[in-house]
Design an enzyme around this catalytic site. Structure first.
Site, PDB file in Angstrom:
ATOM      1  CE  LYS A   1       7.017  -2.162 -16.832  1.00  0.00           C
ATOM      2  NZ  LYS A   1       6.337  -2.821 -15.693  1.00  0.00           N
TER       3      LYS A   1
ATOM      4  CG  HIS B   1       6.450   1.509 -18.511  1.00  0.00           C
ATOM      5  ND1 HIS B   1       6.432   0.786 -19.676  1.00  0.00           N
ATOM      6  CD2 HIS B   1       5.234   1.336 -17.925  1.00  0.00           C
ATOM      7  CE1 HIS B   1       5.259   0.189 -19.808  1.00  0.00           C
ATOM      8  NE2 HIS B   1       4.512   0.511 -18.768  1.00  0.00           N
TER       9      HIS B   1
ATOM     10  CB  ALA C   1      -4.313  -8.822 -16.544  1.00  0.00           C
TER      11      ALA C   1
ATOM     12  NE  ARG D   1       9.833  -1.999   1.538  1.00  0.00           N
ATOM     13  CZ  ARG D   1      10.526  -1.178   2.287  1.00  0.00           C
ATOM     14  NH1 ARG D   1      11.269  -1.645   3.293  1.00  0.00           N
ATOM     15  NH2 ARG D   1      10.503   0.127   2.085  1.00  0.00           N
TER      16      ARG D   1
ATOM     17  CB  ALA E   1      -0.940  -0.003   1.215  1.00  0.00           C
ATOM     18  CB  ALA E   2       4.066   2.260   1.313  1.00  0.00           C
TER      19      ALA E   2
ATOM     20  CB  THR F   1       3.028  -8.542  -9.645  1.00  0.00           C
ATOM     21  OG1 THR F   1       2.512  -7.965  -8.445  1.00  0.00           O
ATOM     22  CG2 THR F   1       4.542  -8.586  -9.566  1.00  0.00           C
ATOM     23  CB  THR F   2       4.742  -7.469 -15.038  1.00  0.00           C
ATOM     24  OG1 THR F   2       5.522  -6.313 -14.661  1.00  0.00           O
ATOM     25  CG2 THR F   2       3.322  -7.038 -15.368  1.00  0.00           C
TER      26      THR F   2
END
Length: 266
Positions: free
Chosen positions: A159, A155, A122, A35, A9-10, A99-100
């Site tokens: 990334k 991006h 996805a 974390r 969430a951060a 997540t990728t």
């Protein structure tokens, strides 16, 4: 109401996910993780997201929050997503994975977990991008082997995986439509002197710069004309809203591995 936990969430996406859940009148934020060593541990998730207090304090693990929830949304890292996947299987809760960068082994683990829980996975949760996949099928089927195909993606500087998961998915959609194997025909960047371009290849170019949220262009280039199909995202809320939409959908589904085209009925 769909009870949603947001992992990470951060993070850049995590903050927007918290915002999107709060803005959805049919969803409730039931948990938010960071974390354990984070300085933001124990703070209100809304304060972290910059939307004001929402009454949900961040925790360091999914213990205790999953069983009071329906779905976990995960836009973290491949290793953390795998640990969160195991927790969802143990708790019998659905999961949305944006997540990728997963390895082949991790993808196999995800497929195995789908025998026990419902998962939407996805590389891009944007409604627009998933519409683009359908447009790419039409373009590839129409233009066939008479064009050179290049995929350019851009991006932000942070990334880590390249090409992006979305670019690879676009390439796979085109390759599958044309009866090609992307693993065999993909060319990742070009340098130096090369022979005349092989029309059966699919090229990928990657840009990492500044704060670009996400841009993808697929070029179908013939002699005398070209067709470009482009998607540009200017806000991470685009992906977050799509993920919340997927959470509502997957919460009511039987175990299985789904993608956004299932969610959108495409």
């Amino acid at each position: 109401m769909t009870r949603i936990v947001v992992a990470g969430a951060a993070g850049r996406m995590g903050k927007r996910l918290v915002e999107a859940v709060q803005a959805d009148e049919h969803a409730v934020l039931s948990g938010a993780t960071v974390r354990p060593e984070s300085q933001l541990y124990g703070l209100d998730a809304g304060d972290i997201a910059g939307i004001g207090r929402v009454g949900v304090k961040t925790v360091g693990s999914l213990d205790g929050v999953l069983r009071e929830s329906d779905v976990l949304i995960d836009f973290t890292t491949p290793d953390l997503a795998m640990r969160n996947l195991d927790a969802c299987v143990d708790a019998g809760r659905a999961m949305v994975i944006g997540t990728t960068g997963f390895s082949e082994e991790q993808s196999v683990r995800m497929q195995a977990a789908a025998a026990d829980i419902a998962i939407v996975a996805a590389p891009n949760m944007s409604v627009g991008v998933n519409l683009v996949y359908r447009l790419l099928e039409t373009a590839a089927r129409t233009l066939g082997d008479d064009v050179d195909i290049e995929i350019v993606e851009a991006h932000h500087r942070h990334k880590k995986d390249a090409p992006s998961g979305t670019a690879l998915r676009m390439g796979r959609v085109v390759a599958d439509t044309l009866g090609r194997n992307l693993d065999d025909c993909a060319v990742y960047g070009r340098q130096g002197i090369s022979d005349v371009r092989d029309r059966k290849t699919i090229g990928f170019e990657t840009i990492r710069a500044g704060d670009i949220v996400g841009e993808h262009t697929v070029m179908f280039c013939a002699d005398g004309e070209r067709v470009e199909i482009t998607h540009k995202a200017s806000s991470r809320l685009t992906f977050a809203r799509g993920a919340v939409r997927a959470a509502h959908w997957v919460a009511k589904r039987a175990p299985g591995l789904y993608d956004m085209r299932d969610v959108l009925g495409l």
